[in-house]
Design a protein around this motif. Structure first.
Motif: not given
Lengths: 435, 427
Positions: A217, A219-221, B151-152, B156-159, B173, B177
């Motif tokens: 993984n 770029k996860y915050s 997951q993507e 996943t906590k992204k900005r 990503p 993966n």
């Protein structure tokens, strides 16, 4: 930057456009060019850059005398010298326009708090380095890898059929063959080397099927808060490449060793405060704990974090500060995961282990962090443990052209001085939990 | 002074007969030329001198070792058409087929079975029948793909996503993966993958000549000039191996294939010319042992995403865009692989070079297979060349319908089967 230097530069490079030149000046300034008065954005096409910049005007102080009526020229609709300037009420748009938005002052923001919070981000360069990280995370440092991993590394010498040759091929690919130019730059080759080594290790999934229960993984915050004494701390941001797994890592040290860490004294560095170089914010959410993933994520156990020294082009960390970052983010990931299990600060029954690998393309730093307690408010009690091995070379030289001094070849072209032990340790850290 | 001696009149007439007797015994011996062959001059100001210089250069290039050969082929810089695999032009696949002498065959070679529609009808419990791996392994792969999609998209906590960066930040990503997960799980069944090299965001370049034009203006007006092309590609990821993949069909089978011919000049496509270093690059330099290609993976960027193309009311161009992308990328890759083995325009390939590609935008997947049969594409070498390059390609298939409530709805097994078969391809 000195005006003489900019004048010399201007004389030497007349072909630069003005905007290009002001951008160059900005880049050459120390500290990335903060708020310097000497070279501002200068978009005019004529005129010199080095004239004396006058100081900004101080606004006239308007004195409000209660009871005294101000006679203004607002009714007259034009300027009158002997009348005062009118003050109009502030006009606000009735709709929200993102192009014309002024954020309210800090004290009026909804999340404002009097007490500051100190945040460790991916660009923080801690002054005291590893000592500061140990104090902040309440940990004890052991300057070598744990014995289980060392013995695993010795067993990993012959996992692949032609291990040395294959690792040398991956290094040569990263350092020499990956580009149409003569040699790839440091940023590119450190990235390629890490991904090639990980690819090599991951091909072992055919012989160790449990490796299939892992995922990468980026770029996860991450957000992990904790209290230390009176101060609040948080680890925030996107850190690096995380290898997470469905199964937790086994504990490194047993209960006996963990209880012995209570006798360890934390090293302080008075008069320097431990909060130095950390970003101080007044606007934050208390107790914001986020591992970067939702609660039903199958790969919930963080296994290894991979850091690259040259990840951010504008910000390079010195080696000690780089190790600090590794410790802090390993701690942050472990703490965030521990708090999802139980939010109250206490000594953990099952310590959480997390590994970390940092590289700059040639030197490797290996770190194993065991989180024994989330009760970090006092300086005494059980401490967390950090095993750190620093500055292990993978190879001595990777030269495109040989180094010749006084007509003698000192270092031949190609890869020289390959050290297989470093790769064995890398592979041991990767296979830890499976073998 | 004439060197010929006159025969004296007093020579007996039967001297010739005597001579013939002598010659009867030495006839069988080969006549060694007493003088070197008569060839046109090298330095004269004549057309034959120019021709001879060109031939000498060709022989010099043929005799050179590989690194110098590539250097000699790409040494001279002139203006060339820069061919972009991902392009906004209309009907780019016909143009690219003409530039690379490729015939398009819809569908995949017989090696890859498409769809299990017929199989499901025959057998009542649906089995995951992929030749080469067991059902359990396929079920594992299927659940892994399921987890990756979730997951993507959800877990996943992204900005906050920027505008037009969703492909780069979410699908990129996910594809990485997916490639890694498939490669490592299938390593047990395909030992080539265990020795392979996985490149993330590599560069692939190829430079070639095809066709000619009359120079319209300038001091060389009226002369014939070959049209030069350059592809600079950046696939999302690629797998390189150290052994060559076997051919799909023999080279002779391509003689009957049809290559569309475009009578217009390339710049009308639109295609623009620039002059810079001519690169020929597979993703790694010549000294790398993994010099053959296996599979490339391409990600459709936001600019060419089918939703945006539909908004511009050009939905018919989506499939053509994907086809052109697969064609150009695979031609460049196989061409560069062949050049690394010493083949070029004047020394055509003796064995076909084969590679595969998967082009996706995260949800829709298209599969392409390419067989390079000929590199002789310039005017003088293509005159009597019956060989053509072949591209097999599919339409785009959905991998899943949507993601709702932490569940993937409508996961398509056929696409996963095709992906598995692609990666299991080995000699």
């Amino acid at each position: 930057m000195f005006p003489e230097t900019s004048r010399c530069l201007k004389a030497a490079a007349p072909v630069f456009s003005q905007t290009g030149f002001s951008m160059c000046l900005r880049r050459l300034q120390p500290h990335g060019g903060g708020s310097s008065l000497q070279a501002r954005r200068h978009l005019a096409v004529s005129g010199c850059l080095t004239a004396k910049v006058s100081s900004p005007r101080k606004p006239r102080i308007r004195v409000e005398i209660p009871g005294l009526e101000m006679v203004t020229y607002s009714d007259r609709m034009h300027y009158m010298q002997h009348l005062t300037k009118p003050v109009f009420p502030r006009w606000e748009r009735d709709y929200k326009d993102p192009r014309h938005y002024h954020s309210p002052p800090m004290q009026e923001m909804p999340l404002y708090k009097e007490k500051p919070c100190y945040i460790f981000t991916q660009r923080t360069s801690a002054l005291e380095g590893v000592r500061q990280a140990l104090w902040l995370t309440k940990s004890k440092l052991i300057p070598r890898l744990p014995p289980q991993l060392l013995s695993l590394a010795e067993r990993c010498n012959s996992e692949f059929p032609n291990q040395d040759e294959r690792v040398k091929n991956t290094i040569e690919h990263a350092r020499f063959w990956d580009t149409t130019q003569e040699r790839p730059g440091k940023l590119k080759y450190s990235n390629t080397l890490l991904s090639n080594l990980l690819h090599l290790c991951a091909t072992l999934q055919s012989s160790h099927p449990a490796l299939g229960r892992r995922i990468f993984n980026e770029k996860y915050s991450l957000a992990a808060p904790w209290k230390r004494g009176d101060d609040l701390f948080q680890v925030r941001g996107q850190n690096g490449l995380l290898l997470s797994s469905m199964d937790p890592l086994p504990e490194i040290s047993g209960k006996q060793e963990v209880s012995e860490t209570a006798n360890n004294l934390l090293e302080t560095f008075y008069p320097v405060s431990p909060t130095i170089c950390l970003q101080k914010v007044h606007i934050y959410k208390e107790d914001e704990n986020c591992t970067g993933f939702t609660s039903d994520y199958p790969y919930r156990h963080p296994h290894t974090l991979f850091f690259l020294e040259k990840d951010d082009v504008k910000w390079t960390l010195r080696p000690d500060q780089f190790r600090t970052k590794m410790i802090m983010f390993a701690f942050g990931n472990a703490l965030a995961y521990a708090r999802t299990l139980d939010a109250s600060p206490r000594v953990l029954d099952h310590p959480i282990t997390i590994q970390s690998v940092g590289t700059n393309g040639r030197f490797f730093q290996f770190l194993v962090f065991q989180l024994n307690t989330t009760d970090l408010s006092g300086d005494d009690g059980i401490k967390n443990q950090v095993w750190l091995e620093e500055d292990l070379e993978l190879y001595d030289y990777a030269k495109v052209r040989p180094l010749i001094k006084k007509k003698q070849v000192k270092v031949p072209a190609g890869l020289a001085g390959y050290k297989p032990e470093t790769f064995s340790k890398f592979l041991a850290l990767y296979l830890h939990g499976v073998l | 002074m004439a060197a010929h001696a006159r025969l004296p009149l007093r020579f007996p007439k039967n001297l010739l007969l005597i001579r013939n007797h002598k010659l009867v015994h030495t006839d069988a011996a080969a006549k060694e030329p007493a003088y070197p062959p008569i060839v046109p001059s090298l330095t004269a100001k004549s057309k034959s001198a120019i021709l001879r210089k060109a031939q000498e250069q060709i022989q010099k290039i043929n005799a050179a070792p590989i690194q110098e050969k590539i250097g000699l082929i790409t040494r001279v810089q002139r203006e060339k058409f820069v061919v972009y695999p991902q392009t906004y032009a209309r009907n780019p696949d016909r143009w690219y087929q003409h530039f690379t002498k490729t015939a398009y065959i819809p569908g995949l070679p017989e090696k890859f079975s498409m769809g299990s529609g017929e199989a499901a009808e025959q057998e009542s419990p649906p089995t995951f029948a992929v030749p080469g791996i067991e059902n359990d392994a396929f079920a594992d792969i299927r659940s892994m793909v399921n987890r990756l999609i979730l997951q993507e998209h959800q877990m996943t906590k992204k900005r906050k996503l920027f505008l037009y960066r969703e492909q780069e930040l979410v699908m990129g990503p996910f594809l990485r993966n997916l490639v890694k997960g498939l490669t490592y799980s299938l390593g047990k069944y395909n030992p080539l993958l265990l020795l392979s090299s996985l490149d993330l965001s590599p560069s692939v370049h190829y430079y070639w000549r095809r066709g000619q034009r009359t120079i319209p203006k300038g001091h060389r007006k009226g002369h014939l000039e070959p049209s030069r092309f350059q592809i600079d590609d950046r696939p999302h990821s690629q797998i390189r191996i150290n052994k060559q993949l076997p051919q799909f069909t023999p080279m002779e089978a391509s003689y009957d294939a049809e290559v569309p011919e475009v009578k217009y000049a390339p710049n009308l496509m639109p295609l623009f010319r620039r002059q810079y270093i001519n690169h020929i690059f597979t993703g790694s330099k010549v000294s790398d042992p993994a010099c053959y290609g296996h599979t490339q993976f391409h990600l459709v960027p936001d600019r060419y995403h089918r939703n945006r193309i539909a908004r511009l009311k050009q939905s018919d161009q989506v499939e053509l865009f994907l086809r052109a992308n697969g064609l150009a990328s695979l031609f460049a890759w196989t061409g560069a692989q062949a050049t690394y083995q010493g083949f070029w325009n004047h020394h055509d390939v003796t064995r076909p070079f084969v590679s595969q590609a998967v082009i996706t935008d995260g949800q829709f997947f298209s599969f392409f297979c390419y067989q390079l049969n000929t590199l002789a594409l310039s005017v003088e070498t293509d005159a009597n060349n019956p060989r053509k390059n072949l591209l097999w390609g599919t339409e785009s298939f959905r991998l899943y319908e949507s993601v709702q409530d932490s569940q993937v709805v409508g996961l398509n097994d056929d696409v996963i089967k095709l992906l598995v078969q692609f990666l299991l391809n080995q000699p």
